[in-house]
Design an enzyme around this catalytic site. Sequence first.
Site, PDB file in Angstrom:
ATOM      1  N   ASP A   5      -0.716  37.158  -4.357  1.00 58.93           N
ATOM      2  CA  ASP A   5      -0.145  36.174  -5.265  1.00 58.93           C
ATOM      3  C   ASP A   5      -0.242  36.632  -6.718  1.00 58.93           C
ATOM      4  OD1 ASP A   5       0.383  34.379  -3.155  1.00 58.93           O
ATOM      5  OD2 ASP A   5      -1.639  33.555  -3.275  1.00 58.93           O
ATOM      6  N   ARG A  51       5.878  20.061   1.665  1.00 55.24           N
ATOM      7  CA  ARG A  51       4.641  20.028   0.893  1.00 55.24           C
ATOM      8  C   ARG A  51       4.915  20.137  -0.607  1.00 55.24           C
ATOM      9  NH1 ARG A  51      -0.032  23.947   2.660  1.00 55.24           N
ATOM     10  NH2 ARG A  51      -1.076  22.663   1.100  1.00 55.24           N
ATOM     11  N   ASP A  62      -5.981  36.776   3.725  1.00 55.05           N
ATOM     12  CA  ASP A  62      -5.301  35.553   4.171  1.00 55.05           C
ATOM     13  C   ASP A  62      -3.972  35.806   4.881  1.00 55.05           C
ATOM     14  OD1 ASP A  62      -3.611  36.250   2.090  1.00 55.05           O
ATOM     15  OD2 ASP A  62      -3.644  34.272   1.141  1.00 55.05           O
ATOM     16  N   TYR A 120       2.572  20.203  -4.435  1.00 55.71           N
ATOM     17  CA  TYR A 120       1.286  20.141  -5.106  1.00 55.71           C
ATOM     18  C   TYR A 120       1.106  18.733  -5.690  1.00 55.71           C
ATOM     19  CZ  TYR A 120       0.973  25.262  -4.977  1.00 55.71           C
ATOM     20  OH  TYR A 120       0.891  26.568  -4.582  1.00 55.71           O
ATOM     21  N   ASP A 177      -7.936  35.122  -1.092  1.00 51.42           N
ATOM     22  CA  ASP A 177      -6.571  34.883  -1.553  1.00 51.42           C
ATOM     23  C   ASP A 177      -6.493  35.304  -3.022  1.00 51.42           C
ATOM     24  OD1 ASP A 177      -4.018  34.016  -1.975  1.00 51.42           O
ATOM     25  OD2 ASP A 177      -4.414  31.897  -1.613  1.00 51.42           O
TER      26      ASP A 177
END
Length: 291
Positions: free
Chosen positions: A169, A131, A164, A133, A201
């Site tokens: 983060d 993956r 989550d 972005y 999140d």
Amino acid sequence: MAATRVMATVASTTTTSLLFRGPLRRSHGVSICFGNTRLVPKKRFFTCRALYKPEVQIKDEGQPATLDYRVFFVDSSGKKISPWHDIPLQLGDGVFNFVVEIPKETSAKMEVATDEIYNPIKQDTKKGKLRYYPYNINWNYGLLPQTWEDPSFANSEVEGALGDNDPVDVVEIGESQGKIGQIMKVKPLAALAMIDEGELDWKIVAISLDDPRASLVNDIDDVEKHFPGTLTGIRDWFRDYKIPDGKPANKFGLGNKAANKEYALKVITETNESWARLVKRSIPAGELSLV
């Protein structure tokens, strides 16, 4: 070939004021947390002694941009440790450890593998493919160790959204590009309550203490003054990054605005306490690796 890189200096053996109860865990002689609670009106104090040698090394296994690529963390004796569970959260005086997963101005979606032993950093996948972005992220991005967003906890302040199931983060806004696995000393400045497909999140906005402007920013208003447009830019980036893949925009709680430093510290405290319950096995771990 695997290579070892010395990437970070972590506090040597000291008593750091962390935000969780003990005893929690002993991991390969790396850390041990214990109770030392003093009751003070409206305050709680918990301590953790981190039995660290000064250096944590990074060991690459496999080739970057492949499915088997992993970035492991090892102590000075060469034993693998977990960047999620074994790196201390707090260093004292409002300073926290931040583990870089995605360096600024890159697009590979790197993340700590919470379901793999020792929680190495790997590139996320979807349908068997790596993956990325749709465009570069403009800040260093990663996690706060020893935090966890509990998926069984409905946050009444953020539309009742459930955690989550990941560490918290961090979006680090300094001018220097970090490296995968680098451990930065940061101070939190603000918090954004992103809601991703119904899951909460958190994004803690922070700055590296090594940044030239670090002394100028100590709360949300300072970010607006010295990094104008940054908080809006972070919100809009995370709101929109899934749209090119045909998914709806992410939402944000707390009035669609960033909260101040005090609130960010509250989020860190709560998610650190959730992590403590997780590693004490007070909450089922499911597929999460606690080693």
